[in-house]
Design a protein around this motif. Sequence first.
Motif, mmCIF file in Angstrom:
data_model
loop_
_atom_site.group_PDB
_atom_site.id
_atom_site.type_symbol
_atom_site.label_atom_id
_atom_site.label_comp_id
_atom_site.label_asym_id
_atom_site.label_seq_id
_atom_site.Cartn_x
_atom_site.Cartn_y
_atom_site.Cartn_z
ATOM 1 N N VAL A 183 1.175 -1.079 0.428
ATOM 2 C CA VAL A 183 -0.002 0.247 -0.112
ATOM 3 C C VAL A 183 0.810 1.103 0.402
ATOM 4 O O VAL A 183 0.804 2.258 -0.628
ATOM 5 C CB VAL A 183 -0.909 -0.057 1.055
ATOM 6 C CG1 VAL A 183 -2.333 1.663 1.032
ATOM 7 C CG2 VAL A 183 -1.990 -1.267 1.022
ATOM 8 N N VAL A 184 1.728 0.924 1.418
ATOM 9 C CA VAL A 184 2.895 2.771 1.075
ATOM 10 C C VAL A 184 3.460 3.248 -0.741
ATOM 11 O O VAL A 184 3.442 4.129 -1.026
ATOM 12 C CB VAL A 184 3.517 1.812 2.313
ATOM 13 C CG1 VAL A 184 3.349 1.948 3.090
ATOM 14 C CG2 VAL A 184 4.740 0.617 1.480
ATOM 15 N N ASP A 185 4.060 2.102 -1.487
ATOM 16 C CA ASP A 185 4.159 2.259 -2.609
ATOM 17 C C ASP A 185 3.114 2.964 -3.626
ATOM 18 O O ASP A 185 3.344 3.391 -4.803
ATOM 19 C CB ASP A 185 4.476 0.214 -3.448
ATOM 20 C CG ASP A 185 5.411 -0.073 -2.253
ATOM 21 O OD1 ASP A 185 6.260 1.170 -1.700
ATOM 22 O OD2 ASP A 185 5.700 -0.841 -2.641
ATOM 23 N N LEU A 186 1.534 2.657 -3.476
ATOM 24 C CA LEU A 186 0.922 3.256 -4.252
ATOM 25 C C LEU A 186 -0.030 4.192 -3.869
ATOM 26 O O LEU A 186 -0.042 5.020 -4.275
ATOM 27 C CB LEU A 186 -0.076 2.203 -4.354
ATOM 28 C CG LEU A 186 -0.144 0.786 -5.004
ATOM 29 C CD1 LEU A 186 -1.077 -0.309 -5.086
ATOM 30 C CD2 LEU A 186 0.431 1.108 -6.187
ATOM 31 N N LEU A 187 0.338 4.464 -1.753
ATOM 32 C CA LEU A 187 -0.471 5.937 -2.003
ATOM 33 C C LEU A 187 0.656 5.835 -0.858
ATOM 34 O O LEU A 187 0.012 6.008 0.583
ATOM 35 C CB LEU A 187 -1.502 4.967 -0.512
ATOM 36 C CG LEU A 187 -2.672 6.162 0.024
ATOM 37 C CD1 LEU A 187 -3.765 7.093 -1.270
ATOM 38 C CD2 LEU A 187 -4.377 5.521 0.745
ATOM 39 N N PRO A 188 1.602 6.872 -1.278
ATOM 40 C CA PRO A 188 2.690 7.520 0.130
ATOM 41 C C PRO A 188 1.958 8.342 1.183
ATOM 42 O O PRO A 188 1.181 8.629 0.955
ATOM 43 C CB PRO A 188 3.519 7.916 -1.162
ATOM 44 C CG PRO A 188 3.131 7.760 -2.464
ATOM 45 C CD PRO A 188 1.599 7.343 -2.497
ATOM 46 N N GLY A 189 2.281 8.285 2.192
ATOM 47 C CA GLY A 189 2.408 8.697 3.315
ATOM 48 C C GLY A 189 0.989 7.822 4.196
ATOM 49 O O GLY A 189 0.368 8.099 5.226
ATOM 50 N N PHE A 190 1.294 6.547 3.298
ATOM 51 C CA PHE A 190 -0.550 5.207 4.778
ATOM 52 C C PHE A 190 0.591 5.295 5.751
ATOM 53 O O PHE A 190 1.633 4.623 5.024
ATOM 54 C CB PHE A 190 -1.048 4.704 3.343
ATOM 55 C CG PHE A 190 -1.166 2.858 4.237
ATOM 56 C CD1 PHE A 190 -2.522 3.705 5.015
ATOM 57 C CD2 PHE A 190 -0.553 2.336 4.141
ATOM 58 C CE1 PHE A 190 -3.100 2.302 5.640
ATOM 59 C CE2 PHE A 190 -0.613 1.150 5.337
ATOM 60 C CZ PHE A 190 -2.571 1.098 5.752
ATOM 61 N N ARG A 191 -0.547 4.885 6.876
ATOM 62 C CA ARG A 191 0.625 5.185 8.476
ATOM 63 C C ARG A 191 -0.434 4.541 8.671
ATOM 64 O O ARG A 191 -1.863 4.630 8.937
ATOM 65 C CB ARG A 191 0.585 5.720 9.216
ATOM 66 C CG ARG A 191 2.104 6.247 7.871
ATOM 67 C CD ARG A 191 3.641 6.059 7.837
ATOM 68 N NE ARG A 191 4.750 6.923 7.176
ATOM 69 C CZ ARG A 191 4.324 6.743 6.286
ATOM 70 N NH1 ARG A 191 4.374 5.969 5.545
ATOM 71 N NH2 ARG A 191 6.069 7.130 5.317
ATOM 72 N N MET A 192 0.103 2.836 9.528
ATOM 73 C CA MET A 192 -0.813 2.267 10.298
ATOM 74 C C MET A 192 -0.040 2.854 11.991
ATOM 75 O O MET A 192 0.855 3.496 12.288
ATOM 76 C CB MET A 192 -0.795 1.090 10.064
ATOM 77 C CG MET A 192 -2.062 0.188 8.983
ATOM 78 S SD MET A 192 -3.732 0.746 8.938
ATOM 79 C CE MET A 192 -3.803 -0.769 10.723
ATOM 80 N N TYR A 193 -0.796 2.318 13.004
ATOM 81 C CA TYR A 193 -0.289 2.604 14.766
ATOM 82 C C TYR A 193 1.382 1.724 14.380
ATOM 83 O O TYR A 193 2.092 3.091 14.829
ATOM 84 C CB TYR A 193 -0.932 2.233 15.133
ATOM 85 C CG TYR A 193 -1.041 1.807 16.353
ATOM 86 C CD1 TYR A 193 -1.230 3.748 17.008
ATOM 87 C CD2 TYR A 193 0.120 1.605 18.086
ATOM 88 C CE1 TYR A 193 -1.165 3.566 18.393
ATOM 89 C CE2 TYR A 193 0.507 1.670 18.202
ATOM 90 C CZ TYR A 193 -0.254 2.730 19.452
ATOM 91 O OH TYR A 193 0.347 3.591 20.933
ATOM 92 N N ASP A 194 1.533 1.050 13.870
ATOM 93 C CA ASP A 194 3.392 0.430 14.177
ATOM 94 C C ASP A 194 3.621 0.881 12.762
ATOM 95 O O ASP A 194 3.339 0.449 11.373
ATOM 96 C CB ASP A 194 3.282 -0.395 14.407
ATOM 97 C CG ASP A 194 2.432 -2.267 13.436
ATOM 98 O OD1 ASP A 194 3.421 -2.652 12.938
ATOM 99 O OD2 ASP A 194 1.517 -2.146 13.778
ATOM 100 N N PRO A 195 5.204 0.754 12.501
ATOM 101 C CA PRO A 195 5.664 0.705 10.761
ATOM 102 C C PRO A 195 5.827 -0.011 10.431
ATOM 103 O O PRO A 195 5.789 -0.512 9.071
ATOM 104 C CB PRO A 195 7.280 0.781 11.514
ATOM 105 C CG PRO A 195 6.713 1.780 13.083
ATOM 106 C CD PRO A 195 5.757 0.958 13.950
#
Length: 536
Positions: free
Chosen positions: A109-121
């Motif tokens: 997901v992070v490759d398609l939606l930069p800035g996406f974050r869940m609670y833990d890395p």
Amino acid sequence: MLNHVRAALRVTIAATVLVVASAHAAPPSDLDRYVKRVFDTFETPGMAITIVERDKAPVVRTYGVRRMGEAAKVDGQTMFSMGSTTKAFTSAVLAMLVDEGKLSWDSKVVDLLPGFRMYDPYTSSEMTVRDLLVHRSGLGLGAGDLMFVPETTLTRAQIVEKLRYIKPATSFRSGYAYDNMLYVVAGQLIEAVCKDTWENVVRQRILAPLQMEHTTTSSTTPPGANKGWPHGRVSTELRGVGPMTPLPKQMSFDNSAPAGSLNASIADVARWLELQLGRGLDPRTNVRLFSEAQSREMWTGQTLIPVAQNPKPLELAQANFRAYALGWGYSDYRGQPIVSHGGGVLGSVALVVIVPGKDVAFAMMTNSEETSALAAVQYRLLDHYLGLSSPDWIGALNDVRKARIAKGQEILAAAATTAPAQGGKGPSLSLEKYAGSYRDDWYGGVTIENGGDGLSIRFEHTPAFSGKLEHVQYDTFRTRWTDRTLTEDAYVTFSLQPDGSIATMTMKAISPLADFSFDFQDLLFKPVRTVTAASK
């Protein structure tokens, strides 16, 4: 949401059949009489049903009225809220993007939606497109739903931003817990890949090709629209008990649209089911929207769901297995695999069922919070198309419903006697000491004020969450929301520091039957400390 039954329902049930071609799917011969009994038992205002068999023209039948107290009948173009059955549309768009090579189900997901974050890395970096859809993220049941249920002022982008502050309930991919939040993320991902809004993409890629002209991507419809108005039982402390009445308004939750915002007519839903039975090929236009391989992928179970034991009246419908697929549930009914999904918003419920082995599908939608009504029709149709004897499902579901309500009333009655039994002790502080601003990391702010007639509470982003606080015992109060139709009341409990100042404020839904979207228990409010000149 399971609701109480009134003694009788005085509504004229009109059945209509949409004729598209000479060869139609053959419904049970007693279907109209059966639905009449469903109406009488569950006080259903209106309902629409479609039955689709592959290579046959769909049957559409409609019953009842769009709104109690008004004459307008439900017809084939009456729009109903589809609720979470919208999720399959979001997954279908992603399937098309997989076919086009723009992503894979296992793309990060992070490759398609930069800035996406869940609670833990770790979860943030490893979450895939598939993970967004199958309820194994580690989030708790309904986590974050208060950001859009009931309607809030938060935008979709703000909801996705706040996801990083929601603590997981379990480890990543360790188990199943239904959530809506990650479908909102899936919608944002679609927008990032397609460079267009989720709404426009769904209209252009699904609704327009299928000629679904009576389907909207918004959760609300304009005044005067042919809409099945939402109804519920909201006149007592236990939602689902009392007379069925129209709700005062349609709830708007367009900020979570990819998880459940579609309104659709039953005739349009028939077109959607034709596409599903065609495994991505529209039989009317011979146009393929997604590949047969992606159809199989979307119907393949991904996350196992624990199988609970049915109550005795429903033991014949006991599932042997349950799993969540990509926007669909996968389970069995009396040994036959089925693909299905339910949907519910305040005042309306929907159910879509596909029997792949029989090439038959059907959908039922109603303008009330009566899941038992839809389940009764579902079981009757499944029995018919599987060639099985059909017991009294209406009576069985009504018995289960009444037992659940009785248990809920028992729990509420016991809770109501708690404070007197303890002598009504507390509160520990004078009322003005509870007043102030509080903040939860993911939801945002709440204000508590001390007026001349006691405390009141107001949520920053949720207009309906505003009302009085009544003392229960010790440092626990209860809400008495001003809007009694769209909300569930909650306990509000303050914990104190050793010096008597407030450390935290927590909440919990009062009703044992409260929908999981009222996830008050996930909130942890802390006082917002005011910085004065003397303390700088």
